[in-house]
Design a protein around this motif. Structure first.
Motif, PDB file in Angstrom:
ATOM      1  N   TYR A  27      -2.487 -34.691  17.767  1.00 56.48           N
ATOM      2  CA  TYR A  27      -3.316 -33.604  18.308  1.00 56.48           C
ATOM      3  C   TYR A  27      -2.623 -32.267  18.076  1.00 56.48           C
ATOM      4  O   TYR A  27      -1.403 -32.184  17.901  1.00 56.48           O
ATOM      5  N   THR A  28      -3.423 -31.207  18.105  1.00 55.47           N
ATOM      6  CA  THR A  28      -2.889 -29.852  18.172  1.00 55.47           C
ATOM      7  C   THR A  28      -3.909 -28.959  18.849  1.00 55.47           C
ATOM      8  O   THR A  28      -5.113 -29.215  18.789  1.00 55.47           O
ATOM      9  N   ILE A  29      -3.429 -27.926  19.526  1.00 58.03           N
ATOM     10  CA  ILE A  29      -4.284 -26.900  20.119  1.00 58.03           C
ATOM     11  C   ILE A  29      -3.999 -25.613  19.364  1.00 58.03           C
ATOM     12  O   ILE A  29      -2.850 -25.172  19.297  1.00 58.03           O
ATOM     13  N   GLN A  30      -5.034 -25.025  18.773  1.00 52.66           N
ATOM     14  CA  GLN A  30      -4.814 -23.793  18.006  1.00 52.66           C
ATOM     15  C   GLN A  30      -5.967 -22.818  18.235  1.00 52.66           C
ATOM     16  O   GLN A  30      -6.985 -23.167  18.831  1.00 52.66           O
ATOM     17  N   ASP A  31      -5.794 -21.605  17.753  1.00 50.93           N
ATOM     18  CA  ASP A  31      -6.781 -20.559  17.980  1.00 50.93           C
ATOM     19  C   ASP A  31      -8.151 -20.945  17.430  1.00 50.93           C
ATOM     20  O   ASP A  31      -8.259 -21.631  16.399  1.00 50.93           O
ATOM     21  N   PHE A  32      -9.177 -20.485  18.104  1.00 46.42           N
ATOM     22  CA  PHE A  32     -10.556 -20.748  17.717  1.00 46.42           C
ATOM     23  C   PHE A  32     -10.817 -20.223  16.304  1.00 46.42           C
ATOM     24  O   PHE A  32     -10.396 -19.129  15.939  1.00 46.42           O
ATOM     25  N   GLY A  33     -11.525 -21.029  15.508  1.00 42.79           N
ATOM     26  CA  GLY A  33     -11.976 -20.581  14.194  1.00 42.79           C
ATOM     27  C   GLY A  33     -11.026 -20.820  13.053  1.00 42.79           C
ATOM     28  O   GLY A  33     -11.327 -20.452  11.908  1.00 42.79           O
ATOM     29  N   LYS A  34      -9.876 -21.455  13.302  1.00 47.17           N
ATOM     30  CA  LYS A  34      -8.931 -21.735  12.226  1.00 47.17           C
ATOM     31  C   LYS A  34      -9.311 -23.022  11.487  1.00 47.17           C
ATOM     32  O   LYS A  34     -10.018 -23.871  12.017  1.00 47.17           O
ATOM     33  N   THR A  35      -8.805 -23.160  10.286  1.00 45.68           N
ATOM     34  CA  THR A  35      -9.038 -24.384   9.517  1.00 45.68           C
ATOM     35  C   THR A  35      -8.199 -25.518  10.085  1.00 45.68           C
ATOM     36  O   THR A  35      -7.332 -25.310  10.938  1.00 45.68           O
ATOM     37  N   ALA A  36      -8.442 -26.709   9.586  1.00 44.71           N
ATOM     38  CA  ALA A  36      -7.733 -27.886  10.078  1.00 44.71           C
ATOM     39  C   ALA A  36      -6.220 -27.690   9.968  1.00 44.71           C
ATOM     40  O   ALA A  36      -5.720 -27.139   8.981  1.00 44.71           O
ATOM     41  N   PRO A  37      -5.481 -28.141  10.973  1.00 39.52           N
ATOM     42  CA  PRO A  37      -4.026 -27.931  10.966  1.00 39.52           C
ATOM     43  C   PRO A  37      -3.341 -28.743   9.874  1.00 39.52           C
ATOM     44  O   PRO A  37      -3.763 -29.847   9.547  1.00 39.52           O
ATOM     45  N   SER A  38      -2.266 -28.179   9.329  1.00 41.98           N
ATOM     46  CA  SER A  38      -1.475 -28.903   8.331  1.00 41.98           C
ATOM     47  C   SER A  38      -0.459 -29.814   9.008  1.00 41.98           C
ATOM     48  O   SER A  38       0.026 -30.775   8.418  1.00 41.98           O
ATOM     49  N   LYS A  39      -0.129 -29.498  10.256  1.00 43.66           N
ATOM     50  CA  LYS A  39       0.729 -30.377  11.048  1.00 43.66           C
ATOM     51  C   LYS A  39       0.267 -30.333  12.500  1.00 43.66           C
ATOM     52  O   LYS A  39      -0.424 -29.390  12.913  1.00 43.66           O
ATOM     53  N   TYR A  40       0.670 -31.348  13.244  1.00 34.98           N
ATOM     54  CA  TYR A  40       0.179 -31.496  14.613  1.00 34.98           C
ATOM     55  C   TYR A  40       1.298 -31.294  15.629  1.00 34.98           C
ATOM     56  O   TYR A  40       2.486 -31.423  15.309  1.00 34.98           O
ATOM     57  N   ASP A  41       0.891 -30.974  16.881  1.00 36.56           N
ATOM     58  CA  ASP A  41       1.862 -30.692  17.940  1.00 36.56           C
ATOM     59  C   ASP A  41       2.553 -31.940  18.463  1.00 36.56           C
ATOM     60  O   ASP A  41       3.661 -31.874  18.995  1.00 36.56           O
ATOM     61  N   GLY A  42       1.854 -33.070  18.371  1.00 32.68           N
ATOM     62  CA  GLY A  42       2.399 -34.303  18.928  1.00 32.68           C
ATOM     63  C   GLY A  42       1.313 -35.346  19.023  1.00 32.68           C
ATOM     64  O   GLY A  42       0.345 -35.322  18.262  1.00 32.68           O
ATOM     65  N   GLN A  43       1.460 -36.247  19.991  1.00 30.17           N
ATOM     66  CA  GLN A  43       0.490 -37.320  20.149  1.00 30.17           C
ATOM     67  C   GLN A  43      -0.194 -37.243  21.509  1.00 30.17           C
ATOM     68  O   GLN A  43       0.399 -36.814  22.497  1.00 30.17           O
ATOM     69  N   ILE A  44      -1.452 -37.675  21.515  1.00 32.16           N
ATOM     70  CA  ILE A  44      -2.266 -37.699  22.720  1.00 32.16           C
ATOM     71  C   ILE A  44      -2.855 -39.097  22.870  1.00 32.16           C
ATOM     72  O   ILE A  44      -3.226 -39.729  21.877  1.00 32.16           O
ATOM     73  N   LEU A  45      -2.924 -39.577  24.112  1.00 30.47           N
ATOM     74  CA  LEU A  45      -3.498 -40.897  24.343  1.00 30.47           C
ATOM     75  C   LEU A  45      -5.003 -40.760  24.566  1.00 30.47           C
ATOM     76  O   LEU A  45      -5.454 -40.258  25.599  1.00 30.47           O
ATOM     77  N   VAL A  46      -5.769 -41.198  23.580  1.00 27.79           N
ATOM     78  CA  VAL A  46      -7.229 -41.219  23.650  1.00 27.79           C
ATOM     79  C   VAL A  46      -7.658 -42.475  24.413  1.00 27.79           C
ATOM     80  O   VAL A  46      -7.105 -43.549  24.163  1.00 27.79           O
ATOM     81  N   PRO A  47      -8.593 -42.391  25.389  1.00 33.65           N
ATOM     82  CA  PRO A  47      -9.518 -41.286  25.606  1.00 33.65           C
ATOM     83  C   PRO A  47      -9.265 -40.452  26.857  1.00 33.65           C
ATOM     84  O   PRO A  47     -10.208 -40.160  27.609  1.00 33.65           O
ATOM     85  N   PHE A  48      -8.061 -40.046  27.119  1.00 36.04           N
ATOM     86  CA  PHE A  48      -7.794 -39.219  28.291  1.00 36.04           C
ATOM     87  C   PHE A  48      -7.795 -37.742  27.906  1.00 36.04           C
ATOM     88  O   PHE A  48      -7.169 -37.353  26.912  1.00 36.04           O
ATOM     89  N   ALA A  49      -8.518 -36.928  28.683  1.00 34.76           N
ATOM     90  CA  ALA A  49      -8.644 -35.503  28.385  1.00 34.76           C
ATOM     91  C   ALA A  49      -7.273 -34.847  28.295  1.00 34.76           C
ATOM     92  O   ALA A  49      -6.337 -35.228  28.996  1.00 34.76           O
ATOM     93  N   VAL A  50      -7.178 -33.842  27.448  1.00 40.86           N
ATOM     94  CA  VAL A  50      -5.887 -33.221  27.145  1.00 40.86           C
ATOM     95  C   VAL A  50      -5.237 -32.612  28.385  1.00 40.86           C
ATOM     96  O   VAL A  50      -4.001 -32.516  28.470  1.00 40.86           O
TER      97      VAL A  50
END
Length: 606
Positions: free
Chosen positions: A64-87
């Motif tokens: 997962y990653t959280i980034q500014d609205f309107g940017k293209t897909a990230p080239s790298k991610y912030d870390g891992q998130i356990l789906v399906p729990f909200a961020v």
């Protein structure tokens, strides 16, 4: 590789996954939080009312990653998130805010089972809050708006043979900066408002189907005609394709009929067993799609024979009826929130637990408050025997919660866009939940939150589903529309308005607070309409209110809703603490008085 080695490798991989994830924050948690397994997260079949034998769960650790609205897909991610729990939740392993200026991106890889070759692959999302865009193998395949209903895509054309498939999901959720339905989510939670929920919060899964496949089932019971109407929607159907429906009482087949695709089947049952909270009998079904004498798709389902209606009693009072008998509906206001998972229960056992405890308290109904649950919750209600009032999650402009001056008949003037969002999502919710027999009342508005064009929305709701009662606005601005006049009064019951033409109910009361140290979401500024110091005081106050309610049942109330099932964040007015570890009242005494309240109206029908 021998069996022992295989087990050791599996154990090692499981430990590795656990090492990469842990719940975040220091907030209280339920006992089920420790049972969450990132390698096997919410593994139960997510759509029990239309079940196929083959499927694959995609829940687990995603990038997962959280980034500014309107940017293209990230080239790298912030870390891992356990789906399906909200961020924002602890169990996501992230516990970060997002907001309207940011977007949440997910990435994962999955494989297609080799024995699925030649079949179409459907990708399902149980629910994602709020606007979702989806890519498979770097091809954008679709989007969806709405935080409470499932959606799916046929991803067959985009699957790469023999490779892992890449799935990317982008989510934008403006929380209370937007006009979309959001229930009690706000950026700065306090009082009766709670933490935002952004992103995937229900199971993500895939299943193989034939090119022609059953996409939806709509079942409508008619106990007056001893019949059940079943209609199956089918993708790719052609003239001559057939639907065959088999009905089972336990393992015994009691009916079988065929019809061309597109036609409803009205199946007559001899001496049907009626569903009620006291006897929640479910008929099992098998629905087959037949093409040129060959079964190409098959699903399992169920239905119940029950009727919800209203009728004037011998004293001239309009009463709710269940199966053509006066029936007092009594239950808690149920928010469906979790300290560790927010919108998402940590396990299926946890999801079921609150319903079991509601039954233990002697209730026969739940008002699901400004939230929609995963489908398994409604199946648990169907199986356990609980009536459900289903709220539409509120949105757009909502009044300051301390200010009750909005009960003045003034409706919100929504923008055309806001109205369209509301109508789209309310229709999707009703269509999605239509076949769950436990649901008996639709509630389009709560306490004037976002309330607009009340008569139009109520009449549209009623026409869209005439098989249920419509409660136009629970405790909100009252108009002469729908089936129910719904009053709210805190803390004790009060019958301050009465409608001789509609059912009159007490849609909310109570809110007796008891903060218990060690089980609080926050250390101070906890909320209850009244507060007490121990279990015996709270129980005594509850019984006092219930005794008052008994008199109002005779005078005109046909249902009542007590606030509430559990504590939630800053609210400490639950029957249980937020972590579900402590029952805050004497449940046996509550059960006894609740039974007395219900029996004021129901005993003559026993």
């Amino acid at each position: 590789m021998n069996t022992k080695t295989t087990v050791l490798v599996a154990l090692f991989l499981s430990c590795l996954v656990h090492a990469q994830w842990k719940p975040q924050g220091d907030k209280i948690k339920t006992k089920w939080a420790s049972q969450v397994d990132p390698a096997k997260t919410l593994p139960e079949y997510p759509r029990p009312i239309m079940e196929r034998s083959q499927w694959k769960n995609l829940n687990g650790l995603w990038n997962y990653t959280i980034q500014d609205f309107g940017k293209t897909a990230p080239s790298k991610y912030d870390g891992q998130i356990l789906v399906p729990f909200a961020v924002e939740s602890s169990l996501s392993g992230v516990m970060k805010q997002v907001g309207a200026e940011k977007e949440l991106w997910y990435e994962t890889n999955f494989t297609i089972d080799s024995n699925w070759d030649g079949q179409n692959i459907l990708l399902h999302f149980g629910a994602v809050d709020w606007k979702t865009e989806v890519w498979i193998n770097d091809v954008k395949i679709g989007s969806h708006t709405g935080g409470y209903t499932p959606f799916s895509f046929d991803i067959t054309p985009f699957i790469k043979k023999g490779n892992a498939q890449k799935l990317i999901v982008k989510v934008w959720d403006p929380s209370n900066d937007g006009t979309q339905p959001r229930g009690k989510q706000v950026k700065n939670p306090e009082g009766i408002w709670y933490t935002p929920v952004t992103g995937i919060w229900q199971t993500v899964w895939i299943e193989p189907v034939s090119a022609k496949n059953i996409t939806d089932l709509k079942t409508t019971p008619d106990i007056d005609q001893n019949s059940i109407s079943v209609k199956a929607d089918v993708a790719g159907a052609e003239a001559g394709d057939l639907i065959e429906i088999s009905v089972f009482d336990g393992t015994k087949e009691i009916a079988k009929q065929k019809a061309v695709v597109g036609e409803s089947l009205d199946i007559v049952l001899d001496n049907p067993k009626l569903w009620s909270p006291e006897s929640p009998f479910l008929y099992q079904t098998k629905i087959s799609l037949i093409v040129k004498d060959k079964v190409v798709d098959e699903v399992k389902s169920y239905f119940a024979m029950r009727k919800i209606s209203s009728k004037r009693d011998e004293n001239g009072i309009m009463r709710m009826q269940l199966n053509n008998k006066d029936y007092f509906q009594f239950g808690p206001l149920d928010q469906g929130w979790w300290p560790d998972g927010l919108y998402t229960a940590p396990t299926d056992e946890a999801l079921k637990y609150d319903i079991i405890k509601t039954k233990e308290l002697g209730f026969n109904m739940i008002r699901k408050h400004v939230k929609v649950e995963p489908e398994r919750w409604y199946t648990h209600c169907d199986q356990l025997g609980i009536l459900v009032w289903q709220d539409m999650p509120s949105g757009d402009a909502q009044p300051i919660w301390q200010d009750r001056k909005y009960f003045d008949g003034t409706e919100l003037q929504r923008s055309a866009k806001s109205e369209a969002i509301y109508k789209k999502e309310w229709k999707e919710i009703m269509d999605h939940l239509y076949s769950y027999p436990s649901i008996v009342v639709w509630v389009p508005f709560n306490e004037a939150w976002g309330q607009f064009k009340t008569v139009e929305i109520t009449e549209w709701t009623k026409n869209h589903d005439p098989s249920r009662l419509t409660n136009s606005s629970s405790g909100g601005n009252h108009f002469q529309t729908g089936d129910i006049l719904d009053l709210h009064h805190y803390p004790g019951p009060e019958l301050y308005l009465y409608d001789a033409r509609r059912v009159t109910v007490l849609g909310e009361y109570g809110g007796i607070g008891l903060p218990l140290e060690g089980h609080l979401w926050k250390a101070k500024d906890n909320w209850g309409y009244v507060k007490f110091k121990n279990e015996s005081e709270v129980t005594a106050e509850y019984i006092k209110y219930a005794q008052t309610l008994k008199n109002f049942v005779t005078a005109g109330f046909s249902a009542a809703v007590y606030t509430q099932t559990t504590d939630v964040e800053g609210e400490v007015n639950g029957f249980m603490t937020y972590d579900r570890k402590i029952d805050k009242m004497d449940f046996k005494k509550v059960n006894k008085i609740n039974t007395e309240v219900i029996d004021v109206l129901n005993k003559k029908n026993k």
